[in-house]
Design an enzyme around this catalytic site. Structure first.
Site, PDB file in Angstrom:
ATOM      1  N   ASP A   1       0.875  -1.177   0.000  1.00  0.00           N
ATOM      2  CA  ASP A   1       0.000   0.000   0.000  1.00  0.00           C
ATOM      3  C   ASP A   1       0.909   1.223   0.000  1.00  0.00           C
ATOM      4  O   ASP A   1       2.115   1.122   0.257  1.00  0.00           O
ATOM      5  CB  ASP A   1      -0.882   0.000   1.261  1.00  0.00           C
ATOM      6  N   SER A   2       0.313   2.358  -0.258  1.00  0.00           N
ATOM      7  CA  SER A   2       1.075   3.604  -0.182  1.00  0.00           C
ATOM      8  C   SER A   2       1.484   3.914   1.260  1.00  0.00           C
ATOM      9  O   SER A   2       2.385   4.714   1.480  1.00  0.00           O
ATOM     10  CB  SER A   2       0.228   4.751  -0.729  1.00  0.00           C
TER      11      SER A   2
ATOM     12  N   CYS B   1      -4.061  -1.237  -2.081  1.00  0.00           N
ATOM     13  CA  CYS B   1      -4.227   0.208  -2.213  1.00  0.00           C
ATOM     14  C   CYS B   1      -5.203   0.404  -3.365  1.00  0.00           C
ATOM     15  O   CYS B   1      -4.950  -0.081  -4.484  1.00  0.00           O
ATOM     16  CB  CYS B   1      -2.878   0.838  -2.532  1.00  0.00           C
TER      17      CYS B   1
ATOM     18  N   GLU C   1      -4.729   8.864   9.088  1.00  0.00           N
ATOM     19  CA  GLU C   1      -3.288   8.880   9.387  1.00  0.00           C
ATOM     20  C   GLU C   1      -3.029   9.543  10.744  1.00  0.00           C
ATOM     21  O   GLU C   1      -2.092   9.200  11.450  1.00  0.00           O
ATOM     22  CB  GLU C   1      -2.535   9.649   8.304  1.00  0.00           C
TER      23      GLU C   1
ATOM     24  N   CYS D   1     -11.043   3.174  -0.230  1.00  0.00           N
ATOM     25  CA  CYS D   1      -9.681   3.566   0.123  1.00  0.00           C
ATOM     26  C   CYS D   1      -9.333   2.743   1.352  1.00  0.00           C
ATOM     27  O   CYS D   1     -10.158   2.643   2.276  1.00  0.00           O
ATOM     28  CB  CYS D   1      -9.642   5.062   0.439  1.00  0.00           C
TER      29      CYS D   1
ATOM     30  N   HIS E   1      -7.556   3.258   3.786  1.00  0.00           N
ATOM     31  CA  HIS E   1      -7.496   3.989   5.049  1.00  0.00           C
ATOM     32  C   HIS E   1      -8.870   4.104   5.719  1.00  0.00           C
ATOM     33  O   HIS E   1      -8.949   4.345   6.921  1.00  0.00           O
ATOM     34  CB  HIS E   1      -6.985   5.421   4.817  1.00  0.00           C
TER      35      HIS E   1
HETATM   36  N1  DGL Z   1      -4.190   3.651   0.394  1.00  0.00           N
HETATM   37  C1  DGL Z   1      -4.701   4.588  -0.563  1.00  0.00           C
HETATM   38  C2  DGL Z   1      -5.928   3.974  -1.248  1.00  0.00           C
HETATM   39  O1  DGL Z   1      -6.417   2.935  -0.851  1.00  0.00           O
HETATM   40  C3  DGL Z   1      -5.074   5.901   0.059  1.00  0.00           C
HETATM   41  C4  DGL Z   1      -3.927   6.752   0.522  1.00  0.00           C
HETATM   42  C5  DGL Z   1      -3.183   7.422  -0.618  1.00  0.00           C
HETATM   43  O2  DGL Z   1      -3.708   8.355  -1.223  1.00  0.00           O
HETATM   44  O3  DGL Z   1      -2.074   6.988  -0.876  1.00  0.00           O
HETATM   45  O4  DGL Z   1      -6.401   4.538  -2.211  1.00  0.00           O
END
Ligand code: DGL
Length: 273
Positions: free
Chosen positions: A15-16, A78, A158, A190, A192
């Site tokens: 993931d990011s 992600c 976050e 997302c 998050h």
């Molecule tokens: N983890 C990213 C997603 O699921 C969200 C956070 C980001 O923008 O990197 O889209």
């Protein structure tokens, strides 16, 4: 390599940042014996506001790092990277099986409310590509889909501000912008956003089902391993290795909230891509 050694290889998950830990947790619950290696590209978070070219480059580098570790399957945990780069990753890593989170998320929504009215909350990049709309309509042409970019929810998650009046006000503002009335589901598009599930449920109208892709993605992972006869046998619990590209202390603090148990900075290895 023997069958046993191959099946002992970890599943790679990236993931990011820390959001994909919600998917890691679901895979751990579904497949307790599997070895897992997770990479959070925290140095370059967020992906959701970047251009598709940058997102594809970042995702390809993160995936290559995991492939270097020796993995038997890759999960792109992600939504943004899944929406933008899944095809490119599949081409670059073939014959490795690569699983994204958008299609499993769409399946969860369609299963929850067939023919339903869905609202997808996601990053700018995921919304710009209409990834969920395409995936849902492919499975259920009777459905209707609205999509709302919610960048500030990434920051809230976050920061760990997952409840209280500030979180409620921001969620309300986004739902108003999206005209969040008369909905059947809200899709957490997302990784998050599962952290904000409680507050989204509070603000949403009664009767709206909140859907995320974590458990359906874990189901898809199981099915893919079974299809390859690659399930790790025996009773020994699998390990989970955590890698990040920056900030082990912050990763541990925030990541612990996503996993639902405390992490220490020493649980996180910082790597360069
Ligand atoms: N983890 C990213 C997603 O699921 C969200 C956070 C980001 O923008 O990197 O889209």
């Amino acid at each position: 390599m023997s069958k046993q050694s191959h099946n002992d290889l970890p599943i790679g998950v990236f993931d990011s940042g820390v959001g994909g830990l919600t998917v890691l947790k679901a895979i751990r619950e579904e497949l307790p014996n599997e070895n897992l290696v997770y990479l959070g590209d925290t140095a370059r978070l967020p992906y959701g506001t970047k251009t598709p070219a940058s997102i594809e480059r970042y995702a390809t580098q993160a995936a290559a790092k995991l492939q270097e570790q020796g993995i038997k399957l890759l999960v792109v945990a992600c939504n943004t990277a899944s929406a933008v780069a899944l095809d490119a990753l599949r081409t670059a890593l073939a014959p490795l099986v690569v699983i994204g989170v958008v299609e499993p998320g769409a399946t969860a929504a369609v299963d929850a409310r067939p023919g339903g009215e869905h609202l997808v909350l996601a990053t700018e990049a995921t919304v710009r590509l209409g990834a969920y709309k395409t995936a849902i309509l492919a499975q259920d042409p009777e459905a209707t889909v609205r999509e709302q970019a919610c960048e500030m929810l990434v920051s809230l998650a976050e920061e760990g501000w997952s409840d209280g009046h500030i979180a409620q006000a921001i969620v309300r503002r986004y739902l108003d912008e999206a005209d969040g009335a008369a909905l059947d589901t809200i899709i957490l598009g997302c990784t998050h956003f599962p952290l904000l599930k409680g507050v989204i449920q509070e603000v949403a109208d009664d009767g709206v089902t909140i859907v995320d892709s974590a458990s359906t993605t874990a189901d898809v992972v199981r099915a893919a391993l079974e299809a390859q006869d690659a399930i790790r046998g025996g009773d020994a619990p699998g390990y989970s290795r955590l890698l990040a590209t920056d900030g082990a202390t912050r990763f541990a603090r925030v990541g612990g909230q996503f996993l639902g148990h405390d992490l220490s900075y020493s649980d996180v290895e910082v790597v360069d891509l």
